[in-house]
Design a protein around this motif. Structure first.
Motif, PDB file in Angstrom:
ATOM      1  N   HIS A   1      28.731  36.814  60.051  1.00 37.14           N
ATOM      2  CA  HIS A   1      27.796  36.500  58.964  1.00 37.14           C
ATOM      3  C   HIS A   1      28.335  37.017  57.625  1.00 37.14           C
ATOM      4  O   HIS A   1      28.299  36.307  56.618  1.00 37.14           O
ATOM      5  CB  HIS A   1      26.428  37.110  59.259  1.00 37.14           C
ATOM      6  CG  HIS A   1      25.438  36.939  58.160  1.00 37.14           C
ATOM      7  ND1 HIS A   1      24.827  35.730  57.893  1.00 37.14           N
ATOM      8  CD2 HIS A   1      24.966  37.807  57.243  1.00 37.14           C
ATOM      9  CE1 HIS A   1      24.026  35.877  56.861  1.00 37.14           C
ATOM     10  NE2 HIS A   1      24.088  37.130  56.445  1.00 37.14           N
ATOM     11  N   HIS A   2      28.863  38.235  57.611  1.00 36.63           N
ATOM     12  CA  HIS A   2      29.429  38.797  56.379  1.00 36.63           C
ATOM     13  C   HIS A   2      30.654  37.999  55.924  1.00 36.63           C
ATOM     14  O   HIS A   2      30.838  37.784  54.720  1.00 36.63           O
ATOM     15  CB  HIS A   2      29.807  40.263  56.577  1.00 36.63           C
ATOM     16  CG  HIS A   2      28.612  41.150  56.678  1.00 36.63           C
ATOM     17  ND1 HIS A   2      28.699  42.511  56.769  1.00 36.63           N
ATOM     18  CD2 HIS A   2      27.296  40.890  56.717  1.00 36.63           C
ATOM     19  CE1 HIS A   2      27.497  43.041  56.847  1.00 36.63           C
ATOM     20  NE2 HIS A   2      26.623  42.068  56.825  1.00 36.63           N
ATOM     21  N   TYR A   3      31.469  37.563  56.869  1.00 34.42           N
ATOM     22  CA  TYR A   3      32.640  36.750  56.542  1.00 34.42           C
ATOM     23  C   TYR A   3      32.209  35.458  55.841  1.00 34.42           C
ATOM     24  O   TYR A   3      32.759  35.081  54.807  1.00 34.42           O
ATOM     25  CB  TYR A   3      33.432  36.440  57.816  1.00 34.42           C
ATOM     26  CG  TYR A   3      34.503  35.403  57.628  1.00 34.42           C
ATOM     27  CD1 TYR A   3      35.701  35.725  57.017  1.00 34.42           C
ATOM     28  CD2 TYR A   3      34.310  34.089  58.050  1.00 34.42           C
ATOM     29  CE1 TYR A   3      36.689  34.757  56.831  1.00 34.42           C
ATOM     30  CE2 TYR A   3      35.288  33.125  57.863  1.00 34.42           C
ATOM     31  CZ  TYR A   3      36.476  33.467  57.259  1.00 34.42           C
ATOM     32  OH  TYR A   3      37.436  32.511  57.069  1.00 34.42           O
ATOM     33  N   VAL A   4      31.207  34.798  56.388  1.00 31.26           N
ATOM     34  CA  VAL A   4      30.720  33.547  55.799  1.00 31.26           C
ATOM     35  C   VAL A   4      30.137  33.817  54.416  1.00 31.26           C
ATOM     36  O   VAL A   4      30.424  33.089  53.450  1.00 31.26           O
ATOM     37  CB  VAL A   4      29.672  32.876  56.710  1.00 31.26           C
ATOM     38  CG1 VAL A   4      28.982  31.716  56.004  1.00 31.26           C
ATOM     39  CG2 VAL A   4      30.318  32.410  58.006  1.00 31.26           C
ATOM     40  N   ARG A   5      29.341  34.860  54.282  1.00 30.52           N
ATOM     41  CA  ARG A   5      28.742  35.202  52.983  1.00 30.52           C
ATOM     42  C   ARG A   5      29.825  35.480  51.945  1.00 30.52           C
ATOM     43  O   ARG A   5      29.748  34.996  50.812  1.00 30.52           O
ATOM     44  CB  ARG A   5      27.829  36.418  53.146  1.00 30.52           C
ATOM     45  CG  ARG A   5      27.043  36.729  51.872  1.00 30.52           C
ATOM     46  CD  ARG A   5      26.353  38.053  51.930  1.00 30.52           C
ATOM     47  NE  ARG A   5      27.380  39.078  51.990  1.00 30.52           N
ATOM     48  CZ  ARG A   5      27.268  40.220  52.644  1.00 30.52           C
ATOM     49  NH1 ARG A   5      26.185  40.497  53.324  1.00 30.52           N
ATOM     50  NH2 ARG A   5      28.244  41.091  52.656  1.00 30.52           N
ATOM     51  N   ASP A   6      30.869  36.236  52.346  1.00 29.35           N
ATOM     52  CA  ASP A   6      31.959  36.544  51.413  1.00 29.35           C
ATOM     53  C   ASP A   6      32.734  35.288  51.016  1.00 29.35           C
ATOM     54  O   ASP A   6      33.144  35.132  49.879  1.00 29.35           O
ATOM     55  CB  ASP A   6      32.895  37.582  52.018  1.00 29.35           C
ATOM     56  CG  ASP A   6      32.257  38.947  52.164  1.00 29.35           C
ATOM     57  OD1 ASP A   6      31.166  39.180  51.566  1.00 29.35           O
ATOM     58  OD2 ASP A   6      32.820  39.785  52.898  1.00 29.35           O
ATOM     59  N   ARG A   7      32.932  34.393  51.979  1.00 33.11           N
ATOM     60  CA  ARG A   7      33.650  33.138  51.685  1.00 33.11           C
ATOM     61  C   ARG A   7      32.847  32.273  50.725  1.00 33.11           C
ATOM     62  O   ARG A   7      33.414  31.612  49.856  1.00 33.11           O
ATOM     63  CB  ARG A   7      33.931  32.363  52.972  1.00 33.11           C
ATOM     64  CG  ARG A   7      34.894  33.031  53.935  1.00 33.11           C
ATOM     65  CD  ARG A   7      36.294  32.926  53.471  1.00 33.11           C
ATOM     66  NE  ARG A   7      36.671  31.515  53.426  1.00 33.11           N
ATOM     67  CZ  ARG A   7      37.806  31.068  52.943  1.00 33.11           C
ATOM     68  NH1 ARG A   7      38.688  31.894  52.486  1.00 33.11           N
ATOM     69  NH2 ARG A   7      38.059  29.774  52.917  1.00 33.11           N
ATOM     70  N   LYS A   8      31.556  32.252  50.886  1.00 34.97           N
ATOM     71  CA  LYS A   8      30.708  31.445  50.000  1.00 34.97           C
ATOM     72  C   LYS A   8      30.664  32.030  48.605  1.00 34.97           C
ATOM     73  O   LYS A   8      30.551  31.284  47.631  1.00 34.97           O
ATOM     74  CB  LYS A   8      29.285  31.357  50.580  1.00 34.97           C
ATOM     75  CG  LYS A   8      29.221  30.465  51.806  1.00 34.97           C
ATOM     76  CD  LYS A   8      27.882  30.573  52.510  1.00 34.97           C
ATOM     77  CE  LYS A   8      26.778  29.914  51.754  1.00 34.97           C
ATOM     78  NZ  LYS A   8      25.511  29.873  52.523  1.00 34.97           N
ATOM     79  N   ALA A   9      30.768  33.343  48.491  1.00 36.46           N
ATOM     80  CA  ALA A   9      30.707  34.007  47.189  1.00 36.46           C
ATOM     81  C   ALA A   9      32.048  34.009  46.467  1.00 36.46           C
ATOM     82  O   ALA A   9      32.085  34.140  45.247  1.00 36.46           O
ATOM     83  CB  ALA A   9      30.225  35.442  47.372  1.00 36.46           C
ATOM     84  N   ALA A  10      33.147  33.836  47.197  1.00 33.75           N
ATOM     85  CA  ALA A  10      34.485  33.881  46.597  1.00 33.75           C
ATOM     86  C   ALA A  10      34.716  32.631  45.748  1.00 33.75           C
ATOM     87  O   ALA A  10      34.328  31.526  46.133  1.00 33.75           O
ATOM     88  CB  ALA A  10      35.545  33.969  47.681  1.00 33.75           C
ATOM     89  N   PRO A  11      35.364  32.810  44.588  1.00 35.21           N
ATOM     90  CA  PRO A  11      35.694  31.626  43.775  1.00 35.21           C
ATOM     91  C   PRO A  11      36.715  30.762  44.513  1.00 35.21           C
ATOM     92  O   PRO A  11      37.559  31.272  45.240  1.00 35.21           O
ATOM     93  CB  PRO A  11      36.287  32.221  42.501  1.00 35.21           C
ATOM     94  CG  PRO A  11      36.736  33.588  42.872  1.00 35.21           C
ATOM     95  CD  PRO A  11      35.849  34.046  44.006  1.00 35.21           C
TER      96      PRO A  11
END
Length: 80
Positions: free
Chosen positions: A67-77
């Motif tokens: 879940h954190h991986y997906v959240r970080d990927r969505k937030a990354a430019p």
């Protein structure tokens, strides 16, 4: 049964505190992201996918880490 015994917490609850009901397998990750299983292994080899860990010879993923991986990927430019 004494009243104190009835009100005590089940020891299994404290043992499992913070642990998911089930860790994910590489097959689960491949299905979740709709990619071939080989892609999941390549992500692990290149250290670019969700973090996994080994239990003996078995590879597992913590759902919270995924879940954190997906959240970080969505937030990354987006890379150009």
């Amino acid at each position: 049964m004494s009243p104190t015994t009835a009100t005590q917490a089940d020891p299994r609850t404290s043992l499992r505190a913070g642990l998911p009901d089930r860790y994910l397998t590489p097959d689960d990750i491949a299905e979740l992201f709709e990619v071939p299983l080989e892609t999941v292994y390549q992500w692990r080899k290149k250290r670019i996918g969700p973090p996994g860990f080994r239990i003996g010879k078995h590879l597992r993923y913590d759902p919270t880490d995924v879940h954190h991986y997906v959240r970080d990927r969505k937030a990354a430019p987006e890379a150009a």
